[in-house]
Design a protein around this motif. Structure first.
Motif, mmCIF file in Angstrom:
data_model
loop_
_atom_site.group_PDB
_atom_site.id
_atom_site.type_symbol
_atom_site.label_atom_id
_atom_site.label_comp_id
_atom_site.label_asym_id
_atom_site.label_seq_id
_atom_site.Cartn_x
_atom_site.Cartn_y
_atom_site.Cartn_z
ATOM 1 N N LYS A 188 -4.450 6.402 3.900
ATOM 2 C CA LYS A 188 -4.129 7.912 4.608
ATOM 3 C C LYS A 188 -3.461 7.701 6.039
ATOM 4 C CE LYS A 188 -9.463 9.735 4.266
ATOM 5 N NZ LYS A 188 -10.569 9.325 5.127
ATOM 6 N N ASP A 189 -3.019 6.489 6.312
ATOM 7 C CA ASP A 189 -2.132 6.442 7.275
ATOM 8 C C ASP A 189 -0.503 6.650 6.313
ATOM 9 O OD1 ASP A 189 -4.107 5.495 8.678
ATOM 10 O OD2 ASP A 189 -3.990 4.413 9.126
ATOM 11 N N LYS A 220 -8.842 -3.406 7.199
ATOM 12 C CA LYS A 220 -8.886 -2.337 7.112
ATOM 13 C C LYS A 220 -10.166 -1.539 5.580
ATOM 14 C CE LYS A 220 -6.363 1.566 9.199
ATOM 15 N NZ LYS A 220 -4.850 2.055 9.334
ATOM 16 N N ASP A 255 -8.809 4.238 4.090
ATOM 17 C CA ASP A 255 -7.904 4.277 5.333
ATOM 18 C C ASP A 255 -7.031 4.181 5.544
ATOM 19 O OD1 ASP A 255 -10.168 5.304 6.853
ATOM 20 O OD2 ASP A 255 -10.555 3.756 7.267
ATOM 21 N N ARG A 256 -6.054 3.087 4.567
ATOM 22 C CA ARG A 256 -4.188 2.424 4.817
ATOM 23 C C ARG A 256 -3.944 3.666 3.625
ATOM 24 N NH1 ARG A 256 -3.260 -2.535 5.633
ATOM 25 N NH2 ARG A 256 -4.999 -4.258 6.148
ATOM 26 N N THR A 280 -0.069 10.248 5.657
ATOM 27 C CA THR A 280 0.922 10.667 7.045
ATOM 28 C C THR A 280 2.295 10.149 7.358
ATOM 29 O OG1 THR A 280 -1.963 10.700 8.021
ATOM 30 C CG2 THR A 280 0.020 10.941 9.428
ATOM 31 N N GLN A 281 2.117 9.086 6.869
ATOM 32 C CA GLN A 281 4.109 8.548 7.856
ATOM 33 C C GLN A 281 4.658 8.925 6.952
ATOM 34 O OE1 GLN A 281 3.463 4.298 8.168
ATOM 35 N NE2 GLN A 281 1.799 4.504 9.586
#
Length: 299
Positions: free
Chosen positions: A97-98, A90, A94-95, A101-102
């Motif tokens: 961003k995740d 990945k 993107d990691r 968010t979490q």
């Protein structure tokens, strides 16, 4: 299938369905004991009976430490988010961003300035939920910013470590944070300010090899895994069975690597008392009841 099974039965099931939250009960990893979620939360996320210390977020940690659960967030420096344009299964961006968010965090550190038992203090907390609390350029900058804030405010600097080590997606840039954070600790020493480290589960890799083991005092929560390489890697390397409890906080205390193993309930009064001793500050007008361990910390 007829209308009774297709229409009537589903409606009856819906009518009598009871919604049960997924986190209503918590199972103790040590004993298998099932405990009501609210009881664990009220006990500062420590399982009653087994005393297993659950992992908590950076925000929860600051709420437990600061008086009235209030503090001022220290703004952290911005860094290039993906300097190497790294990609495995990945994209690294993107990691990030995740994870943001979490957790609601910009990176693995959250830093606050406030009062602990009326003692001004700067506290930095690593959040294991943010890519296992790994040390990258953003985390390194955050640690340094926390040290600079402590020097500016003339307060003790308290760091709660929780990390899987250096962040592989940033390569050599993550490893460079080890000497940079070491220099920040040296600046605290030059300013004659106390640097207190609290090792939580787990603290491993490059974090253990740098600022996690450079404190004036090292405290640890019970049962915390603390080390550089994991026990399985060590066993495979030396081809020997490791002692029971190897790399746990109690084992490290017995072998001189940790000064005290402290229950989460006692961390706040112990840190406040140690800070007052280092800073030669007077005791607060009203003191909270303390345990035997807390009293021993002042001797």
């Amino acid at each position: 299938m007829n209308w009774i099974s297709e229409v009537v039965r589903p409606k009856i099931k819906t009518l009598f369905k009871r919604e049960t939250p997924d986190n209503l009960w918590i199972k103790c990893p040590d004993t298998g004991q099932v405990v009501f979620h609210k009881d664990v939360e009220a006990n500062q996320w420590v399982i009653p009976g087994s005393n297993h210390h659950m992992r908590i977020s950076a925000t929860q940690r600051l709420q437990l430490m600061f008086d009235g659960s209030t503090w001022i967030d220290v703004a952290l420096p911005e860094v290039a988010p993906d300097p190497l344009k790294f990609r495995d299964s990945k994209r690294y961006i993107d990691r990030l961003k995740d994870a943001r968010t979490q957790t609601g965090l910009q990176d693995a550190f959250k830093i606050g300035y406030g009062r602990v038992e009326d003692m001004p203090m700067t506290i930095a907390v690593q959040d294991l939920g943010f890519i296992t609390g790994s040390l990258g350029t953003a985390a390194g900058e955050a640690f340094i910013k926390g040290a600079e804030t402590a020097v500016e405010k003339q307060t003790p600097y308290v760091v709660f470590t929780a990390s899987g080590g250096a962040r592989m997606q940033e390569g050599i840039l993550s490893l460079m944070q080890m000497p940079r954070t070491t220099i920040a600790v040296r600046r605290l020493r030059d300013a004659k300010l106390p640097y207190i480290v609290v090792l939580t589960n787990p603290t491993t890799g490059g974090v253990t090899a740098s600022y996690a083991m450079l404190g004036d005092v090292h405290l640890a929560e019970p049962g915390a895994l603390i080390g550089f390489a994991g026990p399985r890697v060590i066993e495979q390397t030396i081809r020997e069975k490791l002692p029971d409890g190897f790399q746990r906080s109690e084992y490290l205390k017995d072998h001189g690597m940790v000064d005290m193993v402290v229950h989460r309930h006692d961390l706040k009064p112990i840190i406040a008392r140690l800070s007052r001793l280092f800073m030669k500050a007077p005791a607060p007008a009203v003191t909270a009841p303390v345990t035997t361990e807390v009293a021993a910390a002042a001797e």
